[in-house]
Design a protein around this motif. Sequence first.
Motif, PDB file in Angstrom:
ATOM      1  N   GLY A  63       0.836  -1.202   0.000  1.00  0.00           N
ATOM      2  CA  GLY A  63       0.000   0.000   0.000  1.00  0.00           C
ATOM      3  C   GLY A  63       0.868   1.248   0.000  1.00  0.00           C
ATOM      4  O   GLY A  63       0.994   1.925   1.036  1.00  0.00           O
ATOM      5  N   TYR A  64       1.454   1.548  -1.144  1.00  0.00           N
ATOM      6  CA  TYR A  64       2.438   2.633  -1.212  1.00  0.00           C
ATOM      7  C   TYR A  64       1.813   4.014  -0.990  1.00  0.00           C
ATOM      8  O   TYR A  64       2.441   4.888  -0.398  1.00  0.00           O
ATOM      9  N   ALA A  65       0.593   4.207  -1.463  1.00  0.00           N
ATOM     10  CA  ALA A  65      -0.078   5.498  -1.240  1.00  0.00           C
ATOM     11  C   ALA A  65      -0.343   5.705   0.245  1.00  0.00           C
ATOM     12  O   ALA A  65      -0.131   6.801   0.780  1.00  0.00           O
ATOM     13  N   GLU A  66      -0.802   4.647   0.920  1.00  0.00           N
ATOM     14  CA  GLU A  66      -1.051   4.742   2.361  1.00  0.00           C
ATOM     15  C   GLU A  66       0.258   4.936   3.119  1.00  0.00           C
ATOM     16  O   GLU A  66       0.324   5.684   4.104  1.00  0.00           O
ATOM     17  N   SER A  67       1.308   4.268   2.669  1.00  0.00           N
ATOM     18  CA  SER A  67       2.616   4.421   3.306  1.00  0.00           C
ATOM     19  C   SER A  67       3.129   5.846   3.165  1.00  0.00           C
ATOM     20  O   SER A  67       3.643   6.435   4.123  1.00  0.00           O
ATOM     21  N   GLU A  68       2.952   6.419   1.987  1.00  0.00           N
ATOM     22  CA  GLU A  68       3.388   7.811   1.772  1.00  0.00           C
ATOM     23  C   GLU A  68       2.596   8.775   2.646  1.00  0.00           C
ATOM     24  O   GLU A  68       3.164   9.696   3.251  1.00  0.00           O
ATOM     25  N   ALA A  69       1.275   8.567   2.729  1.00  0.00           N
ATOM     26  CA  ALA A  69       0.427   9.460   3.526  1.00  0.00           C
ATOM     27  C   ALA A  69       0.832   9.420   4.997  1.00  0.00           C
ATOM     28  O   ALA A  69       0.911  10.464   5.669  1.00  0.00           O
ATOM     29  N   ALA A  70       1.096   8.227   5.515  1.00  0.00           N
ATOM     30  CA  ALA A  70       1.516   8.111   6.912  1.00  0.00           C
ATOM     31  C   ALA A  70       2.875   8.768   7.122  1.00  0.00           C
ATOM     32  O   ALA A  70       3.108   9.442   8.135  1.00  0.00           O
ATOM     33  N   ALA A  71       3.768   8.596   6.170  1.00  0.00           N
ATOM     34  CA  ALA A  71       5.103   9.178   6.297  1.00  0.00           C
ATOM     35  C   ALA A  71       5.046  10.702   6.253  1.00  0.00           C
ATOM     36  O   ALA A  71       5.837  11.373   6.927  1.00  0.00           O
ATOM     37  N   ARG A  72       4.136  11.254   5.480  1.00  0.00           N
ATOM     38  CA  ARG A  72       4.027  12.719   5.410  1.00  0.00           C
ATOM     39  C   ARG A  72       3.563  13.294   6.747  1.00  0.00           C
ATOM     40  O   ARG A  72       3.863  14.447   7.064  1.00  0.00           O
ATOM     41  N   ASN A  73       2.831  12.513   7.522  1.00  0.00           N
ATOM     42  CA  ASN A  73       2.444  12.977   8.857  1.00  0.00           C
ATOM     43  C   ASN A  73       3.666  13.095   9.769  1.00  0.00           C
ATOM     44  O   ASN A  73       3.660  13.879  10.722  1.00  0.00           O
ATOM     45  N   LEU A  74       4.706  12.317   9.486  1.00  0.00           N
ATOM     46  CA  LEU A  74       5.939  12.421  10.265  1.00  0.00           C
ATOM     47  C   LEU A  74       6.657  13.738   9.994  1.00  0.00           C
ATOM     48  O   LEU A  74       7.480  14.172  10.796  1.00  0.00           O
ATOM     49  N   ASP A  75       6.360  14.347   8.851  1.00  0.00           N
ATOM     50  CA  ASP A  75       7.050  15.580   8.461  1.00  0.00           C
ATOM     51  C   ASP A  75       6.545  16.784   9.232  1.00  0.00           C
ATOM     52  O   ASP A  75       7.121  17.871   9.141  1.00  0.00           O
ATOM     53  N   VAL A  76       5.446  16.624   9.978  1.00  0.00           N
ATOM     54  CA  VAL A  76       4.893  17.715  10.796  1.00  0.00           C
ATOM     55  C   VAL A  76       5.662  17.769  12.115  1.00  0.00           C
ATOM     56  O   VAL A  76       5.794  16.756  12.807  1.00  0.00           O
ATOM     57  N   LEU A  77       6.154  18.960  12.468  1.00  0.00           N
ATOM     58  CA  LEU A  77       6.968  19.111  13.682  1.00  0.00           C
ATOM     59  C   LEU A  77       8.076  18.058  13.718  1.00  0.00           C
ATOM     60  O   LEU A  77       8.235  17.326  14.694  1.00  0.00           O
ATOM     61  N   ASN A  78       8.825  17.996  12.634  1.00  0.00           N
ATOM     62  CA  ASN A  78       9.818  16.940  12.435  1.00  0.00           C
ATOM     63  C   ASN A  78      11.089  17.249  13.221  1.00  0.00           C
ATOM     64  O   ASN A  78      12.105  17.667  12.669  1.00  0.00           O
ATOM     65  N   TRP A  79      11.042  17.030  14.546  1.00  0.00           N
ATOM     66  CA  TRP A  79      12.163  17.371  15.415  1.00  0.00           C
ATOM     67  C   TRP A  79      13.093  16.193  15.655  1.00  0.00           C
ATOM     68  O   TRP A  79      14.292  16.361  15.798  1.00  0.00           O
ATOM     69  N   PHE A  80      12.529  14.993  15.740  1.00  0.00           N
ATOM     70  CA  PHE A  80      13.310  13.819  16.117  1.00  0.00           C
ATOM     71  C   PHE A  80      13.628  12.991  14.865  1.00  0.00           C
ATOM     72  O   PHE A  80      12.744  12.696  14.066  1.00  0.00           O
ATOM     73  N   GLU A  81      14.890  12.639  14.733  1.00  0.00           N
ATOM     74  CA  GLU A  81      15.333  11.881  13.558  1.00  0.00           C
ATOM     75  C   GLU A  81      14.752  12.493  12.282  1.00  0.00           C
ATOM     76  O   GLU A  81      13.966  11.856  11.566  1.00  0.00           O
ATOM     77  N   PRO A  82      15.117  13.727  11.978  1.00  0.00           N
ATOM     78  CA  PRO A  82      14.467  14.446  10.876  1.00  0.00           C
ATOM     79  C   PRO A  82      14.631  13.789   9.510  1.00  0.00           C
ATOM     80  O   PRO A  82      13.854  14.064   8.596  1.00  0.00           O
ATOM     81  N   PHE A  83      15.621  12.897   9.352  1.00  0.00           N
ATOM     82  CA  PHE A  83      15.814  12.261   8.051  1.00  0.00           C
ATOM     83  C   PHE A  83      14.712  11.242   7.754  1.00  0.00           C
ATOM     84  O   PHE A  83      14.458  10.914   6.587  1.00  0.00           O
ATOM     85  N   LYS A  84      14.060  10.729   8.805  1.00  0.00           N
ATOM     86  CA  LYS A  84      13.146   9.607   8.603  1.00  0.00           C
ATOM     87  C   LYS A  84      11.916   9.983   7.796  1.00  0.00           C
ATOM     88  O   LYS A  84      11.414   9.172   7.012  1.00  0.00           O
ATOM     89  N   ALA A  85      11.395  11.176   7.982  1.00  0.00           N
ATOM     90  CA  ALA A  85      10.197  11.565   7.235  1.00  0.00           C
ATOM     91  C   ALA A  85      10.462  11.571   5.732  1.00  0.00           C
ATOM     92  O   ALA A  85       9.768  10.878   4.978  1.00  0.00           O
TER      93      ALA A  85
END
Length: 258
Positions: A63-85
């Motif tokens: 489910g690549y679209a769902e995976s991308e959508a979840a990962a984009r939520n990591l980009d909000v207030l991306n303070w910890f391990e910023p490379f992961k988002a």
Amino acid sequence: MTNPTQADAAAALLAANRRRRSIRRWIAIGTLPLTLAALLLVGKLLSMYAFAHQSISSFVSGGYAESEAAARNLDVLNWFEPFKAPYDIGTALAGADELPQARTELERALPLAEGLEVCYVRINLSLVMERQGDAAQADGDAARAAQFYGEALQVTAETPEACSSPDAQDQSPDPNRDMSDTLDENQKRQQEKQQQSQQQDPDQSDQPDQDDEQEPQDEPSQSDLDEIEKKLNQGAQEREDQVDGDGDGQGGGTDKPW
């Protein structure tokens, strides 16, 4: 009647109570930002793990679209391990064959990664570049394909030696794949693809020799025509195998992202 001493004591007690209430109120007001920050921190940590788990599980299930959508939520207030988002976003996009966008995100992740984190960022970035070369090769643009393969090879070759260590393997996002072997295989495969693309030069192959132009040419025999057709079919099959891969979603014989 209450004597003056008792009245003074009662008044002093009331005043002390008012001061304590006032102090507690100001302490509460003063610590409110810290309380809110603590709640925000806890919420961010919990949501980070939740979105990361969702992104990974969706990617594994295709489910690549769902995976991308979840990962984009990591980009909000991306303070910890910023490379992961951007890494997770780029990996999901790569799974969906959105190669230019995947490359942009992984290139954004690379300077944010620290230590052994750069290992799998570089691996995925080089695989995306290699797939871009596969796509260009499929379109018949050998020069463009060679450029992409060269870029992929450079990213692989510049991967730190520490990425072949046991510590790097312990941090691998896919423990079932050996990181050291993957780097060696990627470098060898990308180099071979680059060389093959560079050797394909239709402009040169279509140019007849000047000496041949000055002499009359004999008509080719049927056996010569059969041999030429055999070579053409063999070359077409090799190019098709290089572009189509082995049917498991790894286009062009290229490994899938980590």
